[in-house]
Scaffold this motif. Structure first.
Motif, mmCIF file in Angstrom:
data_model
loop_
_atom_site.group_PDB
_atom_site.id
_atom_site.type_symbol
_atom_site.label_atom_id
_atom_site.label_comp_id
_atom_site.label_asym_id
_atom_site.label_seq_id
_atom_site.Cartn_x
_atom_site.Cartn_y
_atom_site.Cartn_z
ATOM 1 N N ALA A 61 0.814 -1.038 0.138
ATOM 2 C CA ALA A 61 0.010 0.031 -0.122
ATOM 3 C C ALA A 61 0.788 1.195 -0.021
ATOM 4 C CB ALA A 61 -0.852 -0.021 1.096
ATOM 5 N N ILE A 62 1.981 1.405 0.652
ATOM 6 C CA ILE A 62 2.711 2.277 1.056
ATOM 7 C C ILE A 62 3.390 2.641 -0.676
ATOM 8 C CG2 ILE A 62 5.196 3.200 1.518
ATOM 9 C CD1 ILE A 62 4.516 1.848 4.407
ATOM 10 N N PHE A 63 3.996 1.559 -1.215
ATOM 11 C CA PHE A 63 4.496 1.712 -2.424
ATOM 12 C C PHE A 63 3.595 2.210 -3.676
ATOM 13 C CE2 PHE A 63 8.309 0.266 -0.060
ATOM 14 C CZ PHE A 63 9.409 0.979 -0.487
ATOM 15 N N LYS A 64 2.431 1.691 -3.702
ATOM 16 C CA LYS A 64 1.418 1.870 -4.542
ATOM 17 C C LYS A 64 0.945 3.209 -4.401
ATOM 18 C CE LYS A 64 -2.371 0.741 -7.053
ATOM 19 N NZ LYS A 64 -2.607 1.998 -8.035
ATOM 20 N N SER A 65 0.899 3.664 -3.106
ATOM 21 C CA SER A 65 0.120 5.201 -3.049
ATOM 22 C C SER A 65 1.369 6.042 -3.659
ATOM 23 C CB SER A 65 0.034 5.418 -1.634
ATOM 24 O OG SER A 65 0.851 5.088 -0.794
ATOM 25 N N ARG A 66 2.740 5.823 -3.508
ATOM 26 C CA ARG A 66 3.777 6.530 -3.886
ATOM 27 C C ARG A 66 3.766 6.471 -5.467
ATOM 28 N NH1 ARG A 66 6.080 10.354 -2.507
ATOM 29 N NH2 ARG A 66 8.233 9.669 -3.221
ATOM 30 N N GLU A 67 3.483 5.435 -5.860
ATOM 31 C CA GLU A 67 3.655 5.248 -7.418
ATOM 32 C C GLU A 67 2.284 6.086 -7.937
ATOM 33 O OE1 GLU A 67 3.241 1.177 -8.266
ATOM 34 O OE2 GLU A 67 5.397 0.878 -7.818
ATOM 35 N N ASP A 68 1.332 6.179 -7.200
ATOM 36 C CA ASP A 68 0.117 6.948 -7.604
ATOM 37 C C ASP A 68 0.398 8.493 -7.401
ATOM 38 O OD1 ASP A 68 -0.940 4.554 -8.409
ATOM 39 O OD2 ASP A 68 -2.574 4.579 -6.673
ATOM 40 N N GLY A 69 1.517 8.892 -6.657
ATOM 41 C CA GLY A 69 1.512 10.228 -6.372
ATOM 42 C C GLY A 69 0.791 10.768 -5.280
ATOM 43 N N ASP A 70 0.249 9.837 -4.544
ATOM 44 C CA ASP A 70 -0.643 10.467 -3.173
ATOM 45 C C ASP A 70 0.368 10.297 -2.040
ATOM 46 O OD1 ASP A 70 -2.445 10.702 -1.353
ATOM 47 O OD2 ASP A 70 -3.957 9.494 -2.355
ATOM 48 N N ASP A 71 0.978 11.299 -1.780
ATOM 49 C CA ASP A 71 2.080 11.472 -0.585
ATOM 50 C C ASP A 71 1.341 11.308 0.574
ATOM 51 O OD1 ASP A 71 4.269 11.345 -2.383
ATOM 52 O OD2 ASP A 71 4.481 13.581 -2.180
ATOM 53 N N VAL A 72 0.050 11.977 0.700
ATOM 54 C CA VAL A 72 -0.653 11.756 1.974
ATOM 55 C C VAL A 72 -1.106 10.390 2.478
ATOM 56 C CG1 VAL A 72 -2.763 12.593 3.167
ATOM 57 C CG2 VAL A 72 -1.408 14.333 1.755
ATOM 58 N N LYS A 73 -1.663 9.734 1.278
ATOM 59 C CA LYS A 73 -1.846 8.325 1.468
ATOM 60 C C LYS A 73 -0.855 7.404 1.828
ATOM 61 C CE LYS A 73 -4.999 4.770 -0.558
ATOM 62 N NZ LYS A 73 -6.011 4.476 -1.313
ATOM 63 N N ALA A 74 0.206 7.620 1.231
ATOM 64 C CA ALA A 74 1.675 7.045 1.320
ATOM 65 C C ALA A 74 2.190 7.233 2.946
ATOM 66 C CB ALA A 74 2.772 7.283 0.510
ATOM 67 N N LEU A 75 1.852 8.309 3.630
ATOM 68 C CA LEU A 75 2.332 8.922 4.912
ATOM 69 C C LEU A 75 1.257 7.959 5.836
ATOM 70 C CD1 LEU A 75 4.455 10.314 6.573
ATOM 71 C CD2 LEU A 75 2.504 12.161 6.397
ATOM 72 N N LYS A 76 -0.060 8.001 5.411
ATOM 73 C CA LYS A 76 -0.949 7.268 6.219
ATOM 74 C C LYS A 76 -0.743 5.760 6.334
ATOM 75 C CE LYS A 76 -5.611 5.518 6.029
ATOM 76 N NZ LYS A 76 -4.902 4.148 5.936
ATOM 77 N N ASN A 77 -0.305 5.187 5.305
ATOM 78 C CA ASN A 77 0.193 3.864 5.378
ATOM 79 C C ASN A 77 1.345 3.388 5.903
ATOM 80 O OD1 ASN A 77 -2.121 3.091 3.655
ATOM 81 N ND2 ASN A 77 -1.204 3.720 1.629
ATOM 82 N N PHE A 78 2.288 4.401 5.838
ATOM 83 C CA PHE A 78 3.688 4.232 6.438
ATOM 84 C C PHE A 78 3.292 4.234 8.117
ATOM 85 C CE2 PHE A 78 7.212 6.139 8.679
ATOM 86 C CZ PHE A 78 8.040 5.363 8.583
ATOM 87 N N TYR A 79 2.464 5.128 8.620
ATOM 88 C CA TYR A 79 2.193 5.252 9.908
ATOM 89 C C TYR A 79 1.193 3.762 10.453
ATOM 90 C CZ TYR A 79 4.184 9.714 10.827
ATOM 91 O OH TYR A 79 5.181 10.557 11.014
ATOM 92 N N SER A 80 0.530 3.435 9.323
ATOM 93 C CA SER A 80 -0.150 2.138 9.704
ATOM 94 C C SER A 80 0.828 1.028 9.806
ATOM 95 C CB SER A 80 -1.266 1.806 8.628
ATOM 96 O OG SER A 80 -2.249 2.814 8.637
ATOM 97 N N LEU A 81 1.855 0.969 9.057
ATOM 98 C CA LEU A 81 2.980 -0.144 9.243
ATOM 99 C C LEU A 81 3.768 0.148 10.537
ATOM 100 C CD1 LEU A 81 4.957 -2.159 7.787
ATOM 101 C CD2 LEU A 81 6.317 -0.266 6.989
ATOM 102 N N LEU A 82 3.933 1.223 10.691
ATOM 103 C CA LEU A 82 4.845 1.601 12.175
ATOM 104 C C LEU A 82 3.921 0.956 13.185
ATOM 105 C CD1 LEU A 82 6.523 5.248 11.813
ATOM 106 C CD2 LEU A 82 7.481 2.650 11.611
ATOM 107 N N ASP A 83 2.843 1.361 13.216
ATOM 108 C CA ASP A 83 1.410 0.794 14.292
ATOM 109 C C ASP A 83 1.716 -0.547 14.589
ATOM 110 O OD1 ASP A 83 -0.617 1.339 16.325
ATOM 111 O OD2 ASP A 83 -1.792 0.667 14.833
ATOM 112 N N VAL A 84 2.063 -1.339 13.368
ATOM 113 C CA VAL A 84 2.258 -2.932 13.581
ATOM 114 C C VAL A 84 3.455 -3.548 13.999
ATOM 115 C CG1 VAL A 84 2.184 -5.029 12.329
ATOM 116 C CG2 VAL A 84 0.517 -3.364 11.915
ATOM 117 N N ILE A 85 4.680 -2.709 13.526
ATOM 118 C CA ILE A 85 5.955 -3.129 13.703
ATOM 119 C C ILE A 85 6.546 -2.522 14.933
ATOM 120 C CG2 ILE A 85 6.560 -3.953 11.293
ATOM 121 C CD1 ILE A 85 8.379 -1.536 11.044
ATOM 122 N N LEU A 86 6.291 -1.627 15.341
ATOM 123 C CA LEU A 86 6.885 -0.977 16.635
ATOM 124 C C LEU A 86 6.585 -1.693 17.889
ATOM 125 C CD1 LEU A 86 6.700 2.824 16.260
ATOM 126 C CD2 LEU A 86 8.648 1.545 15.954
#
Length: 99
Positions: free
Chosen positions: A65-90
């Motif tokens: 999801a992070i990389f797909k949103s970056r490819e789509d140029g949606d930086d806000v969604k990429a950041l949201k997805n990144f924080y979702s990832l951190l929520d799992v791995i931290l």
């Protein structure tokens, strides 16, 4: 590190602490794909001073999801997805530092 071999099965997350050297030799029966995200969080490096593999995290859809949103140029969604990832791995990283 120091000749140690780390097994990274499918859907694993390999945590590399800041300023820790590593060498990667990939061996697999088939195609290997992986994502790399580099970010600076000093407190994590302090929690885990050595390389760690977090196995079976189920995070592949989050990385996708992070990389797909970056490819789509949606930086806000990429950041949201990144924080979702951190929520799992931290929490996983924190639990490894306690054991």
């Amino acid at each position: 590190p120091d000749g140690e071999v780390l097994d990274c099965p499918e859907n694993s997350v390999w945590f590399l602490p800041k300023h820790k050297p590593y060498k990667a030799d990939w061996h697999a029966n088939g195609y290997i794909s992986f994502y790399v995200i580099e970010f600076d969080m000093d407190f994590i490096s302090e929690l885990l001073p050595s390389h760690q593999v977090l196995k079976d995290t189920g995070t592949l859809p989050l990385f996708n999801a992070i990389f797909k949103s970056r490819e789509d140029g949606d930086d806000v969604k990429a950041l949201k997805n990144f924080y979702s990832l951190l929520d799992v791995i931290l929490p996983l990283i924190t639990s490894l530092s306690i054991t």
